[in-house]
Motif scaffolding. Structure first.
Motif, mmCIF file in Angstrom:
data_model
loop_
_atom_site.group_PDB
_atom_site.id
_atom_site.type_symbol
_atom_site.label_atom_id
_atom_site.label_comp_id
_atom_site.label_asym_id
_atom_site.label_seq_id
_atom_site.Cartn_x
_atom_site.Cartn_y
_atom_site.Cartn_z
ATOM 1 N N LYS A 145 0.622 -1.240 -0.037
ATOM 2 C CA LYS A 145 0.078 -0.204 -0.434
ATOM 3 C C LYS A 145 0.657 1.154 0.252
ATOM 4 O O LYS A 145 0.585 2.530 1.047
ATOM 5 C CB LYS A 145 -0.728 -0.336 1.248
ATOM 6 N N ILE A 146 1.982 0.876 -1.000
ATOM 7 C CA ILE A 146 2.838 2.399 -0.836
ATOM 8 C C ILE A 146 2.784 2.564 -2.475
ATOM 9 O O ILE A 146 3.685 1.644 -2.872
ATOM 10 C CB ILE A 146 4.543 2.041 -0.562
ATOM 11 N N ASP A 147 2.763 3.983 -2.914
ATOM 12 C CA ASP A 147 3.375 4.316 -4.137
ATOM 13 C C ASP A 147 4.862 4.255 -4.090
ATOM 14 O O ASP A 147 4.992 5.469 -3.818
ATOM 15 C CB ASP A 147 2.670 5.291 -4.748
ATOM 16 N N PHE A 148 5.345 3.655 -4.457
ATOM 17 C CA PHE A 148 7.160 3.588 -4.095
ATOM 18 C C PHE A 148 7.459 4.615 -4.647
ATOM 19 O O PHE A 148 8.809 5.808 -4.542
ATOM 20 C CB PHE A 148 7.661 2.691 -4.336
ATOM 21 N N TYR A 149 6.961 5.054 -6.334
ATOM 22 C CA TYR A 149 7.781 5.931 -7.174
ATOM 23 C C TYR A 149 7.876 6.964 -6.879
ATOM 24 O O TYR A 149 8.610 8.117 -7.097
ATOM 25 C CB TYR A 149 6.479 5.334 -9.081
ATOM 26 N N LYS A 150 6.131 7.493 -5.793
ATOM 27 C CA LYS A 150 5.560 9.190 -5.634
ATOM 28 C C LYS A 150 6.893 9.541 -4.744
ATOM 29 O O LYS A 150 7.754 10.286 -4.686
ATOM 30 C CB LYS A 150 4.168 8.855 -5.484
ATOM 31 N N VAL A 151 7.145 8.166 -3.313
ATOM 32 C CA VAL A 151 7.516 8.817 -2.549
ATOM 33 C C VAL A 151 9.264 8.851 -2.875
ATOM 34 O O VAL A 151 9.804 10.219 -2.636
ATOM 35 C CB VAL A 151 8.138 7.434 -1.881
ATOM 36 N N PHE A 152 9.885 8.300 -4.329
ATOM 37 C CA PHE A 152 11.329 8.210 -4.287
ATOM 38 C C PHE A 152 11.700 9.798 -4.678
ATOM 39 O O PHE A 152 11.943 10.676 -5.447
ATOM 40 C CB PHE A 152 11.601 7.452 -5.945
ATOM 41 N N ILE A 153 10.169 10.006 -5.929
ATOM 42 C CA ILE A 153 10.041 11.690 -6.689
ATOM 43 C C ILE A 153 10.428 12.250 -6.000
ATOM 44 O O ILE A 153 10.496 13.498 -5.262
ATOM 45 C CB ILE A 153 8.725 12.054 -7.515
ATOM 46 N N LEU A 154 9.170 12.306 -4.369
ATOM 47 C CA LEU A 154 8.880 13.391 -4.123
ATOM 48 C C LEU A 154 10.309 13.740 -2.737
ATOM 49 O O LEU A 154 11.278 14.672 -2.045
ATOM 50 C CB LEU A 154 8.226 13.281 -2.735
ATOM 51 N N GLU A 155 10.669 12.381 -2.173
ATOM 52 C CA GLU A 155 12.107 12.166 -0.910
ATOM 53 C C GLU A 155 13.278 12.706 -1.616
ATOM 54 O O GLU A 155 13.547 13.541 -1.277
ATOM 55 C CB GLU A 155 11.693 11.095 -0.534
ATOM 56 N N PHE A 156 13.749 11.999 -3.448
ATOM 57 C CA PHE A 156 15.014 12.501 -3.616
ATOM 58 C C PHE A 156 14.967 13.770 -4.586
ATOM 59 O O PHE A 156 16.184 13.648 -4.732
ATOM 60 C CB PHE A 156 15.712 11.074 -4.123
ATOM 61 N N TYR A 157 13.955 14.049 -5.361
ATOM 62 C CA TYR A 157 13.744 15.150 -6.841
ATOM 63 C C TYR A 157 13.331 16.664 -5.911
ATOM 64 O O TYR A 157 13.933 17.111 -5.866
ATOM 65 C CB TYR A 157 12.867 14.729 -7.703
#
Lengths: 203, 180
Positions: A145-157
């Motif tokens: 139940k995690i949108d990994f791609y979105k979290v990646f973008i939000l955190e690292f980009y």
């Protein structure tokens, strides 16, 4: 005694500011308005900033007021608005909320990964990883139940805070953000290890 | 009509592209870029119609740009960004003065100015973001860290530069109005 000294110093500072204004041929009423606006806004603002040294404080106050006086040549109303704006800027009201990005990063669990992505942004290695994380997302989004791609973008980009990540995703709390980031960072590290030339990022 | 087209393609459009790209690169904006550009274009044209060759043009444009950014990006836009918005204006203003006085032919000066500006912004696009982050880093007080510049000094310098820019732009506007 110390209080009297500081009061005298403040009066001297005030006199100096007025004299500078008069010597720049700024009308007295405009000088008074500028002083009042600056003081009132500063007084009513949250957490005004100060210099430890009174001399530094005097120097910068004089410089700031000189810039207001220069603005009166353009338009006295603009100068007054400028004084109000300046009074606001040198208080806690103008603080940046998600500040200390860099200092916090020194303690962040994902600091090496952040640094690596920052330095290698728009390179093939990162673009390739984006594809991997999209696949990871397709496979495991429902289970975790995690949108990994979105979290990646939000955190690292976009370098958002945990609070902002929670607001923009379906994650409930910091614990869930950490869980998502742990999975992302482990997959990223594994990916990097397959690319011998880039070595390993400590996580 | 010809005059308007020329002023649009040689003045308004490159300026708005430059101003939008600066804020996009500085803040690493990823969303609503097109709408930002369109709104800034409208803002630029509207402000120009109201206050042509006046300092109020810069002030009003900056205020409206800040409001547009605040509406589009909400929490991501803070008071510090008013200085980030002013900075490309300062570059635009200083370089246009420089080209104006260096190259006697106004049209050629204008074309070279806009081309170099747009080339420059693409060349330093990553550096703008790094510089913005450093600026932001020094903006707040941090007692734990020994810094080259104090937060309050940085804020004072930013304010003084902004006000001097307003004053200088006023002088140039008066000069342009007189020279024609």
């Amino acid at each position: 005694m110390k209080n009297i000294k500081s009061r005298l110093f403040n009066i001297f500072e005030l006199m100096l500011i007025i004299i500078i204004g008069l010597s720049m041929k700024v009308p007295v009423q405009e000088i008074i308005f500028l002083l009042i606006i600056f003081m009132v806004v500063r007084k009513n603002s949250n957490n005004p900033m100060h210099y430890k040294s009174p001399y530094l404080c005097m120097l910068w106050t004089i410089l700031i007021f000189t810039s207001f006086y220069i603005l009166t040549y353009v338009n006295p109303i603009i100068a007054m608005l400028g004084a109000g704006f300046a009074a606001l800027v040198v208080t806690g009201n103008a603080d940046v909320n998600d500040t200390f990005m860099f200092s916090n990063d020194d303690e962040s669990k994902y600091r090496e990964m952040k640094k690596f992505i920052q330095e290698n942004r728009d390179t093939e290695i990162i673009k390739e990883y984006e594809k991997i994380i999209k696949i990871l997302n397709q496979k495991y989004e429902k289970r975790y139940k995690i949108d990994f791609y979105k979290v990646f973008i939000l955190e690292f980009y976009e370098r958002k805070t945990f609070k902002q990540i929670i607001e923009e995703t379906n994650l409930k709390d910091n614990k869930e953000v950490t869980k998502a980031l742990d999975i992302i960072s482990m997959s990223f590290n594994t990916y990097l290890q397959t690319k011998n030339e880039y070595g390993e990022i400590a996580i | 009509m010809n005059n308007f087209l020329m002023s649009f393609f040689l003045g308004i459009l490159p300026d708005v592209i430059f101003l939008s790209l600066f804020i996009i690169f500085a803040k690493s904006i990823k969303t609503k870029r097109t709408i930002l550009f369109i709104l800034l274009l409208i803002d630029y044209i509207a402000t120009l119609i109201i206050y042509r060759y006046q300092t109020l043009f810069y002030i009003l444009f900056i205020i409206i740009e800040y409001i547009i950014l605040k509406i589009l990006y909400k929490k991501d836009i803070e008071l510090i960004d008013s200085f980030v918005i002013t900075f490309p204006f300062l570059i635009l203003f200083l370089t246009s003065c420089l080209y104006y006085f260096l190259i006697p032919n106004y049209m050629i000066a204008c074309i070279i100015h806009k081309i170099t500006l747009l080339l420059l912004i693409f060349l330093v696009k990553n550096k703008i973001n790094i510089a913005y982050k450093k600026y932001k880093h020094f903006w707040n007080r941090n007692k734990k860290e020994v810094r080259k510049i104090k937060s309050i000094t940085l804020r004072n310098i930013s304010l003084i530069l902004m006000y001097i820019f307003i004053f200088l732009s006023d002088l140039v506007c008066i000069y342009i109005m007189n020279v024609g």
